[in-house]
Design a protein around this motif. Structure first.
Motif, PDB file in Angstrom:
ATOM      1  N   LEU A 119       0.801  -1.229   0.000  1.00 21.87           N
ATOM      2  CA  LEU A 119       0.000   0.000   0.000  1.00 21.87           C
ATOM      3  C   LEU A 119       0.837   1.285   0.000  1.00 21.87           C
ATOM      4  O   LEU A 119       0.306   2.367   0.274  1.00 21.87           O
ATOM      5  CB  LEU A 119      -0.973   0.026   1.192  1.00 21.87           C
ATOM      6  CG  LEU A 119      -2.027  -1.088   1.205  1.00 21.87           C
ATOM      7  CD1 LEU A 119      -2.897  -0.963   2.462  1.00 21.87           C
ATOM      8  CD2 LEU A 119      -2.896  -1.021  -0.043  1.00 21.87           C
ATOM      9  N   HIS A 120       2.111   1.178  -0.307  1.00 27.48           N
ATOM     10  CA  HIS A 120       2.910   2.401  -0.426  1.00 27.48           C
ATOM     11  C   HIS A 120       2.330   3.272  -1.541  1.00 27.48           C
ATOM     12  O   HIS A 120       1.956   2.774  -2.617  1.00 27.48           O
ATOM     13  CB  HIS A 120       4.358   2.071  -0.743  1.00 27.48           C
ATOM     14  CG  HIS A 120       5.195   3.284  -1.039  1.00 27.48           C
ATOM     15  ND1 HIS A 120       5.355   3.807  -2.310  1.00 27.48           N
ATOM     16  CD2 HIS A 120       5.892   4.101  -0.200  1.00 27.48           C
ATOM     17  CE1 HIS A 120       6.119   4.877  -2.245  1.00 27.48           C
ATOM     18  NE2 HIS A 120       6.465   5.079  -0.979  1.00 27.48           N
ATOM     19  N   SER A 121       2.242   4.583  -1.322  1.00 28.14           N
ATOM     20  CA  SER A 121       1.596   5.461  -2.301  1.00 28.14           C
ATOM     21  C   SER A 121       2.362   6.755  -2.501  1.00 28.14           C
ATOM     22  O   SER A 121       3.210   7.129  -1.681  1.00 28.14           O
ATOM     23  CB  SER A 121       0.162   5.780  -1.865  1.00 28.14           C
ATOM     24  OG  SER A 121       0.163   6.534  -0.661  1.00 28.14           O
ATOM     25  N   PHE A 122       2.012   7.426  -3.574  1.00 27.88           N
ATOM     26  CA  PHE A 122       2.534   8.758  -3.886  1.00 27.88           C
ATOM     27  C   PHE A 122       1.362   9.633  -4.297  1.00 27.88           C
ATOM     28  O   PHE A 122       0.525   9.248  -5.103  1.00 27.88           O
ATOM     29  CB  PHE A 122       3.539   8.697  -5.032  1.00 27.88           C
ATOM     30  CG  PHE A 122       3.931  10.057  -5.572  1.00 27.88           C
ATOM     31  CD1 PHE A 122       4.953  10.789  -4.987  1.00 27.88           C
ATOM     32  CD2 PHE A 122       3.255  10.610  -6.657  1.00 27.88           C
ATOM     33  CE1 PHE A 122       5.302  12.039  -5.469  1.00 27.88           C
ATOM     34  CE2 PHE A 122       3.595  11.863  -7.150  1.00 27.88           C
ATOM     35  CZ  PHE A 122       4.620  12.585  -6.554  1.00 27.88           C
ATOM     36  N   GLY A 123       1.304  10.863  -3.743  1.00 27.01           N
ATOM     37  CA  GLY A 123       0.311  11.825  -4.162  1.00 27.01           C
ATOM     38  C   GLY A 123      -1.001  11.760  -3.381  1.00 27.01           C
ATOM     39  O   GLY A 123      -1.091  11.085  -2.368  1.00 27.01           O
ATOM     40  N   PRO A 124      -1.989  12.481  -3.957  1.00 25.64           N
ATOM     41  CA  PRO A 124      -1.959  13.233  -5.223  1.00 25.64           C
ATOM     42  C   PRO A 124      -0.943  14.386  -5.169  1.00 25.64           C
ATOM     43  O   PRO A 124      -0.971  15.216  -4.255  1.00 25.64           O
ATOM     44  CB  PRO A 124      -3.374  13.786  -5.367  1.00 25.64           C
ATOM     45  CG  PRO A 124      -4.218  12.955  -4.444  1.00 25.64           C
ATOM     46  CD  PRO A 124      -3.310  12.580  -3.322  1.00 25.64           C
ATOM     47  N   ALA A 125      -0.055  14.402  -6.152  1.00 24.83           N
ATOM     48  CA  ALA A 125       0.971  15.434  -6.254  1.00 24.83           C
ATOM     49  C   ALA A 125       1.406  15.539  -7.710  1.00 24.83           C
ATOM     50  O   ALA A 125       1.000  14.734  -8.552  1.00 24.83           O
ATOM     51  CB  ALA A 125       2.163  15.100  -5.352  1.00 24.83           C
ATOM     52  N   SER A 126       2.229  16.542  -7.979  1.00 25.04           N
ATOM     53  CA  SER A 126       2.668  16.762  -9.357  1.00 25.04           C
ATOM     54  C   SER A 126       4.193  16.849  -9.407  1.00 25.04           C
ATOM     55  O   SER A 126       4.857  17.027  -8.389  1.00 25.04           O
ATOM     56  CB  SER A 126       2.058  18.041  -9.918  1.00 25.04           C
ATOM     57  OG  SER A 126       2.554  19.179  -9.224  1.00 25.04           O
ATOM     58  N   LYS A 127       4.721  16.729 -10.609  1.00 24.04           N
ATOM     59  CA  LYS A 127       6.143  16.900 -10.866  1.00 24.04           C
ATOM     60  C   LYS A 127       6.292  17.959 -11.969  1.00 24.04           C
ATOM     61  O   LYS A 127       5.397  18.144 -12.798  1.00 24.04           O
ATOM     62  CB  LYS A 127       6.778  15.588 -11.330  1.00 24.04           C
ATOM     63  CG  LYS A 127       6.799  14.495 -10.269  1.00 24.04           C
ATOM     64  CD  LYS A 127       7.825  14.784  -9.184  1.00 24.04           C
ATOM     65  CE  LYS A 127       7.932  13.615  -8.210  1.00 24.04           C
ATOM     66  NZ  LYS A 127       8.952  13.865  -7.165  1.00 24.04           N
ATOM     67  N   PRO A 128       7.429  18.660 -12.011  1.00 22.24           N
ATOM     68  CA  PRO A 128       7.601  19.708 -13.020  1.00 22.24           C
ATOM     69  C   PRO A 128       8.022  19.184 -14.392  1.00 22.24           C
ATOM     70  O   PRO A 128       8.229  19.963 -15.310  1.00 22.24           O
ATOM     71  CB  PRO A 128       8.688  20.595 -12.415  1.00 22.24           C
ATOM     72  CG  PRO A 128       9.516  19.647 -11.603  1.00 22.24           C
ATOM     73  CD  PRO A 128       8.542  18.652 -11.041  1.00 22.24           C
ATOM     74  N   HIS A 129       8.182  17.855 -14.527  1.00 22.93           N
ATOM     75  CA  HIS A 129       8.654  17.282 -15.788  1.00 22.93           C
ATOM     76  C   HIS A 129       7.813  16.058 -16.124  1.00 22.93           C
ATOM     77  O   HIS A 129       6.977  15.606 -15.335  1.00 22.93           O
ATOM     78  CB  HIS A 129      10.132  16.888 -15.667  1.00 22.93           C
ATOM     79  CG  HIS A 129      10.444  16.131 -14.408  1.00 22.93           C
ATOM     80  ND1 HIS A 129      11.149  16.691 -13.367  1.00 22.93           N
ATOM     81  CD2 HIS A 129      10.123  14.881 -14.000  1.00 22.93           C
ATOM     82  CE1 HIS A 129      11.262  15.821 -12.386  1.00 22.93           C
ATOM     83  NE2 HIS A 129      10.646  14.701 -12.741  1.00 22.93           N
ATOM     84  N   TYR A 130       8.011  15.497 -17.306  1.00 26.44           N
ATOM     85  CA  TYR A 130       7.365  14.237 -17.672  1.00 26.44           C
ATOM     86  C   TYR A 130       7.965  13.113 -16.833  1.00 26.44           C
ATOM     87  O   TYR A 130       9.157  13.116 -16.502  1.00 26.44           O
ATOM     88  CB  TYR A 130       7.586  13.921 -19.154  1.00 26.44           C
ATOM     89  CG  TYR A 130       6.843  14.840 -20.087  1.00 26.44           C
ATOM     90  CD1 TYR A 130       5.488  14.653 -20.361  1.00 26.44           C
ATOM     91  CD2 TYR A 130       7.507  15.904 -20.717  1.00 26.44           C
ATOM     92  CE1 TYR A 130       4.809  15.502 -21.229  1.00 26.44           C
ATOM     93  CE2 TYR A 130       6.832  16.754 -21.577  1.00 26.44           C
ATOM     94  CZ  TYR A 130       5.482  16.544 -21.829  1.00 26.44           C
ATOM     95  OH  TYR A 130       4.811  17.378 -22.690  1.00 26.44           O
ATOM     96  N   LEU A 131       7.124  12.130 -16.508  1.00 29.13           N
ATOM     97  CA  LEU A 131       7.578  11.017 -15.688  1.00 29.13           C
ATOM     98  C   LEU A 131       6.937   9.729 -16.200  1.00 29.13           C
ATOM     99  O   LEU A 131       5.705   9.625 -16.289  1.00 29.13           O
ATOM    100  CB  LEU A 131       7.195  11.251 -14.221  1.00 29.13           C
ATOM    101  CG  LEU A 131       7.857  10.397 -13.150  1.00 29.13           C
ATOM    102  CD1 LEU A 131       9.370  10.591 -13.154  1.00 29.13           C
ATOM    103  CD2 LEU A 131       7.289  10.729 -11.776  1.00 29.13           C
ATOM    104  N   ILE A 132       7.770   8.764 -16.574  1.00 27.45           N
ATOM    105  CA  ILE A 132       7.281   7.464 -17.025  1.00 27.45           C
ATOM    106  C   ILE A 132       7.673   6.410 -15.999  1.00 27.45           C
ATOM    107  O   ILE A 132       8.845   6.304 -15.625  1.00 27.45           O
ATOM    108  CB  ILE A 132       7.853   7.091 -18.408  1.00 27.45           C
ATOM    109  CG1 ILE A 132       7.153   7.905 -19.497  1.00 27.45           C
ATOM    110  CG2 ILE A 132       7.679   5.601 -18.682  1.00 27.45           C
ATOM    111  CD1 ILE A 132       7.643   7.596 -20.906  1.00 27.45           C
TER     112      ILE A 132
END
Length: 299
Positions: free
Chosen positions: A30-43
């Motif tokens: 259940l590790h999670s990220f966000g909701p958040a944004s990054k200043p660049h493209y992320l794949i």
């Protein structure tokens, strides 16, 4: 918790394509990220396990062999599965042509999910980026070069998930038409067009019939004959030169194709076109004379 190996690279952020960061992670349940944004493209690309990705009010359940795109300054959320937490690699990047390349691959905010079976190659590329991590120009060039290879692999083998068949078909037709418009002067064949857009000839035929109401061969011939008409109208080039200029190596083959479409030979068309042009010029002169006579009567 997350066991992650990651690197963030200093960059002047000038250029067509450059790496901002990269890494590999083995997540906990259940590790999670966000909701958040990054200043660049992320794949992100999933190597094992499962998880979810939420973007633009849609939720995608992903497993090994799938990946997702996060666009710059867009809120996103992703979370590892409770029972089978995922491991993944990621690459963050930017550049003046980054968005263009992604759109050409079919990846966008509307279609952010892709599949790819070349996991070992993608993993090796990211590891190579991380191993060449100095500030020096040599490593900087290597990382950016590896980014190009990374995206090239996705472009060659990735299947965009949940992308409408109609959207894909329309994209193929647009690329095929653009290729014909740029190469009609060369002796290309329909197989060359199909190879360029990376689909087989029969599928290309079906798409052209659905979108344009004609076969690829009919479109190619029509476009060439249209260009030939323009040259016949505007130049005094020999018929042989016009044939070569429109992709026909044999002037006789060109003449037959022209006659089949226009009902007359190129020479006959040129004579008729000149007669019509002379007739139009004569009508313009007669009109001017009539106007002059009318103006004299009023004096």
């Amino acid at each position: 918790m997350e066991k992650a190996f990651k690197l963030d690279f200093e960059n002047d952020k000038v250029g067509s394509l450059y790496v901002n960061c990269c890494g590999c992670s083995q997540t906990e349940s259940l590790h999670s990220f966000g909701p958040a944004s990054k200043p660049h493209y992320l794949i992100h690309y999933v190597l094992s396990g499962k998880g979810i990705f939420r973007f633009h009010d849609k939720e995608y359940r992903l497993e090994a062999g799938y990946g997702f795109l996060i666009q710059p300054n867009e809120l996103a959320f992703y979370q590892a599965d409770e029972k089978e937490p995922w491991s993944y690699l990621w690459v963050g990047f930017g550049g003046s042509r980054a968005g263009e390349y992604l759109n050409s691959m079919g990846l966008s905010g509307r279609h952010p999910i892709f599949s790819c079976e070349r996991d070992q190659e993608l993993y090796s590329i990211v590891r190579d980026m991380m191993e060449h991590n100095t500030f020096g120009v040599a490593d900087d060039l290597r990382r950016n070069g590896q980014l190009g290879v990374f995206l090239s692999i996705l472009a060659q083998s990735a299947g965009v998930v949940a992308k409408d068949e109609e959207d894909k078909g329309n994209q193929y037709v647009k690329k095929a038409v653009s290729f014909i418009q740029s190469n009609y002067c060369n002796p290309i064949k329909v197989t060359d067009v199909a190879d360029y857009v990376c689909i087989n000839r029969s599928y290309l035929y079906t798409l052209f019939q659905n979108y344009l109401g004609m076969s690829p061969q009919q479109f190619l011939t029509t476009f060439r004959i249209t260009k030939a008409r323009e040259l016949l109208d505007s130049t005094s080039y020999p018929i042989e030169s016009i044939a070569l200029s429109c992709g026909y190596r044999d002037a006789l083959v060109f003449t037959k194709a022209f006659h089949a479409m226009k009902g007359m030979s190129p020479s006959q068309y040129r004579k008729q076109s000149h007669r019509e042009s002379s007739r139009e010029q004569l009508q313009e002169v007669e009109h001017l004379i009539a106007q002059l006579l009318q103006s004299q009567e009023k004096i």
